[in-house]
Enzyme design. Structure first.
Site, mmCIF file in Angstrom:
data_model
loop_
_atom_site.group_PDB
_atom_site.id
_atom_site.type_symbol
_atom_site.label_atom_id
_atom_site.label_comp_id
_atom_site.label_asym_id
_atom_site.label_seq_id
_atom_site.Cartn_x
_atom_site.Cartn_y
_atom_site.Cartn_z
ATOM 1 N N ASP A 189 6.158 -1.675 4.608
ATOM 2 C CA ASP A 189 7.157 -2.470 3.893
ATOM 3 C C ASP A 189 8.582 -2.129 4.358
ATOM 4 O OD1 ASP A 189 7.985 -4.304 1.970
ATOM 5 O OD2 ASP A 189 6.731 -3.464 0.384
ATOM 6 N N ASP B 177 8.330 -12.371 -1.144
ATOM 7 C CA ASP B 177 7.040 -12.354 -1.840
ATOM 8 C C ASP B 177 6.622 -13.721 -2.387
ATOM 9 O OD1 ASP B 177 7.159 -9.707 -1.289
ATOM 10 O OD2 ASP B 177 6.996 -9.020 -3.362
HETATM 11 C C1 GLA Z 1 7.235 -5.684 -1.517
HETATM 12 C C2 GLA Z 1 6.171 -6.417 -0.692
HETATM 13 C C3 GLA Z 1 5.017 -6.777 -1.593
HETATM 14 C C4 GLA Z 1 4.437 -5.512 -2.229
HETATM 15 C C5 GLA Z 1 5.515 -4.769 -2.979
HETATM 16 C C6 GLA Z 1 5.050 -3.388 -3.438
HETATM 17 O O1 GLA Z 1 7.814 -6.535 -2.458
HETATM 18 O O2 GLA Z 1 6.714 -7.552 -0.088
HETATM 19 O O3 GLA Z 1 4.016 -7.471 -0.861
HETATM 20 O O4 GLA Z 1 3.887 -4.710 -1.220
HETATM 21 O O5 GLA Z 1 6.677 -4.561 -2.167
HETATM 22 O O6 GLA Z 1 6.054 -2.673 -4.088
#
Ligand code: GLA
Length: 401
Positions: free
Chosen positions: A149, A204
């Protein structure tokens, strides 16, 4: 002699340039990830039950091989002496190797999550400065997949950070699929194909059809909103390196038709199919959608070319995907909440696909049509197609010679 000399030089330079593990994602990866349903509420029991359910539901045999634990599997601190990552002792009392062993014993592969920054998005220890050490940890607990990430990454160069981790994974000696998750902020499609196997193209996803959901400082996007930005990226994806428009929300509150449309479109654009629902409790309808072998075959086609958006009018979109054996798949997507009818005259013009370097010319070749969801044969391309597309749904057809 000269040839041998040049071959050696070539081999040395190819090896020197090689970063990622090759051959790990020749078709889009398929699996399950904990985040969309469980966020930080994960533990060994959930993993074992999910692994069991992936087998008993037929998900594994449909191709969902990776079981990936997302954020919050770690303790809040690294080991004070060694600096190693430490699994949360309450959630995973037997450690990650025991989890990996169970997953592997079910014929599945094991994935973990961390972050290129100093902290993960949920505030656990990030990998910045520990790349080689963490890669050795993943290899030692027999991880097969790493999602990486981008939180707490201020001032870091994305290409450099992900390249360092990619090299660390290679050095650690265990083939690990590398999933880049920097939300498309640094245009990874321009540089990541030699670094990792999939790269997120957006922020997301959220389990809603259209629009954006705000969460104070950040926002997540509905399925259609995410889809809007994918068409222009099709030329960057291919076997071993895929655009990732985020994990599936099938079974997380969308209607049945929305689940079907979401799954169809992720299949059309050769996206990784990473389920994010509670597999232990899914309905028959959700299971049927996630395991439909004809639709999965569209996603897993070895040519590996994403569908192109051919037309869009009144929120009715036409997407077309070339297939390895010369077939095509056409998907009519109705974004509206009312049914819309399609009248598609195959012979009106030749459809040119500049990325596939192939044309769909129904005057030269007549194709038989099969509706991939109803499994019905519906004639051929000699006659114009007239069909109703229900609200928030698709009609998905395979064109076969
Ligand atoms: C980010 C990523 C998500 C998930 C969260 C976890 O937002 O884009 O897919 O992995 O972190 O905290």
């Amino acid at each position: 002699m000269k040839n041998i000399f040049f071959s050696c030089i070539l081999l040395i330079s190819v090896t020197a340039n090689a970063q990622k593990w090759e051959g790990l994602a020749l078709t889009p990866p398929m699996g399950w990830n904990s985040w969309n349903t469980f966020a930080g509420n994960i533990n060994e029991k959930l993993v074992m039950e999910t692994a069991d359910a992936m087998v008993s539901s037929g998900m594994r045999d449909a191709g969902y091989i990776y079981l990936v634990l997302d954020d919050a599997w770690m303790a809040k601190e690294r080991d004070a002496k060694t600096g190693d990552l430490v699994p949360d002792p309450v959630k995973f009392p037997r450690g990650m190797k025991a989890v990996a062993d169970y997953i592997h014993s079910k014929g599945l592969k094991f994935g973990l999550y961390n972050c290129a920054g100093t902290l993960t998005c949920a505030g656990y220890p990030g990998t910045r400065g520990y790349e080689y050490q963490d890669a050795r940890f993943y290899a030692s607990v027999e991880t097969d997949y790493l999602k990486f990430d981008w939180c707490s990454s201020d001032g870091i160069n994305a290409k450099e950070a992900y390249t360092t981790m990619s090299k660390a994974l290679k050095k650690a000696g265990r083939p690990i699929l590398f999933s880049l998750c920097e939300w498309g902020q640094n245009k990874p499609w321009n540089w990541a194909s030699s670094v990792g196997h999939i790269w997120r193209t957006t922020g997301d996803i959220t389990a809603q059809w259209e629009g954006i959901k705000t969460h104070g400082t950040w926002s997540s996007s509905g399925v259609m909103k995410i889809l809007e930005s994918q068409d222009t990226l099709r030329k960057y994806a291919g076997p071993g390196h895929w655009n990732d428009p985020d994990m599936l929300e099938v079974g997380n509150g969308l209607s049945e038709s929305e689940n079907r449309a979401h799954f169809s479109m992720w299949s059309m654009i050769a996206a990784p199919l990473i389920a994010g629902n509670d597999i232990r409790k899914m309905s028959a309808s959700v299971k049927a959608i996630l395991t439909d072998k004809d639709v999965i075959a569209v996603n897993q086609d070895s040519l590996g070319i994403q569908a192109m958006k051919y037309a869009a009018k009144d929120s009715l979109e036409t997407w077309i995907k070339p297939m390895k054996n010369g077939d095509w798949v056409i998907c009519f997507l109705n974004r509206k909440a009312i049914a819309q009818s399609i009248n598609f005259n195959w012979n009106e013009k030749i459809i040119e696909d500049a990325v596939a370097k192939r044309n769909l010319d129904t005057k030269a070749v007549t194709y038989k049509l099969t509706n991939l969801w109803t499994k019905k044969s519906i004639g051929d391309t000699k006659k114009a197609l007239q069909v109703m597309v229900p609200p928030h749904d698709v009609v998905m057809l395979r064109l076969m010679k």
